[in-house]
Design an enzyme around this catalytic site. Structure first.
Site, PDB file in Angstrom:
ATOM      1  CG  HIS A  88      -0.533   0.280   2.501  1.00 49.63           C
ATOM      2  ND1 HIS A  88      -0.182  -0.695   3.408  1.00 49.63           N
ATOM      3  CD2 HIS A  88      -0.318   1.449   3.147  1.00 49.63           C
ATOM      4  CE1 HIS A  88       0.205  -0.144   4.533  1.00 49.63           C
ATOM      5  NE2 HIS A  88       0.134   1.156   4.405  1.00 49.63           N
ATOM      6  CG  ASP A 224       0.316  -4.107   2.770  1.00 48.05           C
ATOM      7  OD1 ASP A 224       0.883  -3.598   1.784  1.00 48.05           O
ATOM      8  OD2 ASP A 224      -0.500  -3.487   3.477  1.00 48.05           O
ATOM      9  CB  SER A 654       2.817   1.703   6.341  1.00 46.40           C
ATOM     10  OG  SER A 654       1.583   1.321   6.847  1.00 46.40           O
TER      11      SER A 654
HETATM   12  N1  ARG Z   1      -4.491   0.438   7.735  1.00 47.03           N
HETATM   13  C1  ARG Z   1      -3.211   0.463   7.117  1.00 47.03           C
HETATM   14  C2  ARG Z   1      -2.665   1.889   7.099  1.00 47.03           C
HETATM   15  O1  ARG Z   1      -3.123   2.730   7.788  1.00 47.03           O
HETATM   16  C3  ARG Z   1      -3.213  -0.175   5.780  1.00 47.03           C
HETATM   17  C4  ARG Z   1      -3.918   0.592   4.688  1.00 47.03           C
HETATM   18  C5  ARG Z   1      -3.866  -0.028   3.340  1.00 47.03           C
HETATM   19  N2  ARG Z   1      -4.622  -1.254   3.218  1.00 47.03           N
HETATM   20  C6  ARG Z   1      -5.934  -1.290   2.901  1.00 47.03           C
HETATM   21  N3  ARG Z   1      -6.534  -2.443   2.858  1.00 47.03           N
HETATM   22  N4  ARG Z   1      -6.613  -0.209   2.613  1.00 47.03           N
HETATM   23  O2  ARG Z   1      -2.102   2.435   6.207  1.00 47.03           O
HETATM   24  N1  GLU Z   2      -0.997   1.298   7.634  1.00 46.03           N
HETATM   25  C1  GLU Z   2      -0.396   2.350   8.375  1.00 46.03           C
HETATM   26  C2  GLU Z   2       0.566   3.181   7.536  1.00 46.03           C
HETATM   27  O1  GLU Z   2       0.359   3.386   6.362  1.00 46.03           O
HETATM   28  C3  GLU Z   2       0.235   1.785   9.579  1.00 46.03           C
HETATM   29  C4  GLU Z   2      -0.833   1.398  10.460  1.00 46.03           C
HETATM   30  C5  GLU Z   2      -0.910   2.327  11.639  1.00 46.03           C
HETATM   31  O2  GLU Z   2      -1.507   3.397  11.550  1.00 46.03           O
HETATM   32  O3  GLU Z   2      -0.321   1.911  12.641  1.00 46.03           O
HETATM   33  O4  GLU Z   2       1.510   3.764   8.018  1.00 46.03           O
END
Ligand code: ARG
Ligand code: GLU
Length: 727
Positions: A88, A224, A654
């Site tokens: 991502h 990911d 991330s």
């Molecule tokens: N929650 C994670 C972050 O904050 C992953 C986001 C990307 N993945 C997704 N399925 N949208 O970035």
């Molecule tokens: N998916 C998050 C990012 O893009 C990390 C998840 C979080 O917020 O800890 O940095």
């Protein structure tokens, strides 16, 4: 006396969760580990030293960690500049090379040689050369009660000077940032490489498996990750993209562990967490939890339902909007989880108790009283003032700017502010053209029109009419007070409504064109909104922000004085930090226990060919059936996919490496659990987990699934427990 004792005891116990620091909580500055954390880290199982993590005289772990594009973290995993980050995080790069005919997002991509790697204009990675404490230089001679304006001026000019002096004669950059709200200052000297090429990405069915349904959740089964390679000029120094560039020879790269993980294992996450607010007062949490979050969740509910309808209808819209949808849904879901967590922890009540303790402590001593007794009443007042504009501000940001056409209008507006015929104008015009080109590449006119109607309606329904901008009122009155009719008109006639019109408009840009733009209905609405914003919202926002900034500084100074034995860590601010914890499972709700890891079996269980997010490719199924996991299987012969640990992380982390006690790579951090998303405001060691993809799954996908094993050959794999190979 007895009552006092009771109150004190109550405070000690109830404040526990807010302010007793356990090993898992905290994002620590790497150059302070030795003094602050090393002995505890060793007790918890760390086998390397703080100097192996951060050292400016010889290579150390920090030399393998980069800020990726300024919004994620990446790490170097080979002597030839190979870089690992999340899928991502590479998403927009992967998407930019995709089209309906050649859909790298869906199909995945692997360069089978360096020649096939794809350059990414605008993408960069930044290494940390060194970190310096410059607090004394910045604050020298500034008294505690200095006039705020003077103080800020002095601080700013000192920062500028220090930054300039630090990098003369080098190609480095320097940035001084405040910590603990200006009680401390650190300088980061950095080196940025701009030739970063895409090496590979798994198909979405692996990289984004589970999609938004599984996002922020465990048990998780996403692979990911994506891979890039950093290039330098022939002299090893940063250079713009060129065919003559060579793969970066890094100062350090991470060895990779195939030894597996066990519950309780020591872990570290090293990266660039963006923003946390652990020291907010109860007043701030109240507004956030009771007004800001519920409203922005509501607005995004709407936005997401408009987008998903159109994406389901039309494949082209689906590709164009997939990244936008994901990022809109991402924060939306986090806020929902965050509010649940804050409620569960009763954060507001806990903050109030702490504030009571602080007030009592301040009042118990005349000097402290003079310094600190006013802080909390002042906080209360300023947040009360700010509350008056909070809702209109939320709707301005989320509803008004949720309409894409308004973002394009903002770019054009900036262009009109630049003197015609100047050098700046030429540059700005070029930039606007390329922005417009990218904008329309991922734009659907009828989808945006629906957004316009839906979001403007929410604005009208929820914001006090005294904030309505004139042009919106006029526009509505010209169209029978019907948003649909207004939208029909705008999306048919506005310059901003199509690429053709925009191109024609930007071609031979002139005074006349600006006049024409100023007559444009959509642009008028844009200007009117921003004008109303600058008049009715912005001044209060800035004033309160300044005041809150000052109060936060004093609040932190006071808290640290009140609790001299407590180890404080600074809020995340996109600087390099290390978090440490352990591999650990958790219980999300009563009666439910999640294991600490998942395997490929779970991917097969979740498979649903009728739902985009849960498609499993035939190739992966075949490998699963054949149990063809090679050296990447765990002791049970299963293929590990994801795991949870107790490291304190946030957005920006991330792509961060998760490392074992020996400092070897065991996975990539990519998410937190939903039950723990309040950790940006309050960390709960019982519930908060970071989620990582197991490095063995990453290598399996590269090697067995994609057939790009030549990349694995570049890496250093550690297969045996250190004790066994040692002699
Ligand atoms: N929650 C994670 C972050 O904050 C992953 C986001 C990307 N993945 C997704 N399925 N949208 O970035
Ligand atoms: N998916 C998050 C990012 O893009 C990390 C998840 C979080 O917020 O800890 O940095």
């Amino acid at each position: 006396m007895k009552k006092n004792l009771l109150v004190t005891l109550l405070l000690i116990f109830s404040l526990g969760p807010v302010f007793s620091l356990r090993a898992d909580e905290g994002m620590w500055l790497p150059q302070l580990l030795q003094a602050m954390n090393e002995s505890e880290m060793k007790e918890l199982g760390m086998k390397i030293s703080a100097e192996d993590i951060y050292n400016i005289n010889k290579s150390s772990l920090k030399d393998a960690i980069v800020s990726f594009g300024g919004y994620c973290t990446g790490e170097i995993i080979s002597g030839e500049g190979l870089l690992l980050t999340n899928h991502h995080c590479g998403y927009s790069s992967i998407q930019s090379h995709s089209s309906v005919e050649n859909d790298l997002l869906t199909e995945g991509f692997w360069a089978m040689s360096k020649e096939e790697e794809i350059p990414n204009s605008g993408l960069f990675v930044t290494f940390i050369v060194r970190i310096e404490d410059v607090t004394d230089q910045i604050l020298e001679g500034i008294p505690y009660d200095a006039e705020e304006e003077k103080r800020q001026q002095l601080v700013r000019s000192r920062i500028e000077q220090i930054e300039t002096n630090a990098v003369v004669g080098t190609h480095y950059e320097a940035k001084v940032k405040p910590f603990f709200y200006g009680n401390e200052y650190y300088m980061f000297v950095t080196e940025t490489y701009k030739d970063v090429r895409l090496v590979g990405a798994p198909p979405s069915s692996i990289g984004k498996f589970g999609g938004d349904t599984d996002n922020w959740m465990f048990p998780r089964h996403a692979g990911d990750f994506s891979m890039f390679r950093v290039y330098s000029g022939p002299d090893g120094k940063p250079a713009e993209y060129s065919k003559d560039n060579i793969p970066l020879k890094p100062k350090y790269f991470l060895p990779i562990s195939l030894k597996g993980i066990q519950p309780g294992d020591f872990t570290m996450v090293f990266g660039f967490p963006g923003r946390t607010e652990e020291y907010l007062t109860s007043f701030a949490v109240e507004t956030l939890q009771n007004e800001t979050n519920p409203n922005r969740i509501k607005i995004r509910d709407k936005k997401l339902s408009v987008l998903s309808e159109d994406m389901a209808r039309d494949d082209e819209v689906r590709i164009k909007y997939s990244a936008k949808y994901a990022s809109t849904a991402n924060a939306w879901k986090k806020w929902i989880g965050q509010n649940k967590g804050l409620e569960r922890l009763e954060t507001i009540d806990q903050k109030r108790l702490l504030e009571k303790q602080f007030t009592d402590w301040a009042n118990a001593d005349p000097i402290r009283e003079q310094r600190y007794a006013d802080i909390l009443p002042s906080f209360q007042e300023v947040y009360k003032e700010r509350a008056k504009i909070n809702l209109p501000n939320v709707y301005y940001r989320e509803a008004f700017y949720g309409i894409e056409m308004m973002r394009l209008a903002a770019r054009l507006n900036a262009l009109t502010k630049i003197g015609l015929g100047t050098k700046e104008e030429k540059k700005a015009l070029e930039k606007t053209k390329s922005y417009s080109e990218k904008y329309f590449k991922n734009y659907d006119f009828s989808t945006d029109k629906k957004l316009f109607v839906a979001l403007m309606q929410m604005y009208l329904d929820n914001v006090d009419p005294s904030f309505y901008p004139d042009a919106l009122k006029e526009g509505l009155s010209h169209h029978y007070n019907d948003l649909n009719k207004l939208a029909d008109y705008i999306y048919q006639y506005s310059i901003l409504s199509s690429e053709k019109k925009m191109d024609r408009f930007l071609d031979r840009f002139s005074e006349k064109k600006i006049k024409k733009l100023e007559e444009d209905e959509a642009f008028k609405i844009y200007r009117s909104f921003t004008e109303a914003y600058s008049r009715q919202i912005y001044p209060t926002l800035v004033d309160s922000q300044d005041e809150i900034g000052k109060l936060n500084r004093e609040w932190l100074a006071g808290l640290r004085e009140m609790m001299p034995e407590k180890r404080f860590y600074p809020d995340a601010n996109s600087t390099l930090r290390l978090a440490y914890g352990q591999v650990k499972s958790y219980s999300p709700t009563d009666g439910v226990q999640y294991d600490y890891f998942t395997t490929l079996k779970g991917v097969m269980e979740k498979e649903d060919p009728s739902v985009d997010e849960f498609i499993v490719s035939q190739k992966l199924k075949d490998l699963y059936k054949a149990k063809d996991f090679g050296i990447y299987a765990n002791e049970q012969g299963d293929l590990p996919v994801c795991f949870t640990a107790t490291n304190h992380t946030t957005g920006g982390n991330s792509g961060s490496p998760i490392l074992n006690a020996e400092g070897e790579l065991i996975g990539l951090n990519f998410d937190r659990n939903w039950e723990g998303t309040m950790s940006d405001i309050q960390f709960d060691p019982v519930m908060c987990r970071n989620i990582s993809v197991d490095i063995r799954y990453v290598l399996f996908v590269v090697d067995k699934f994609a057939g790009a094993g030549y990349l694995v050959d570049e890496m250093v794999l550690v297969k045996e427990k250190a004790g066994i190979v040692e002699n």
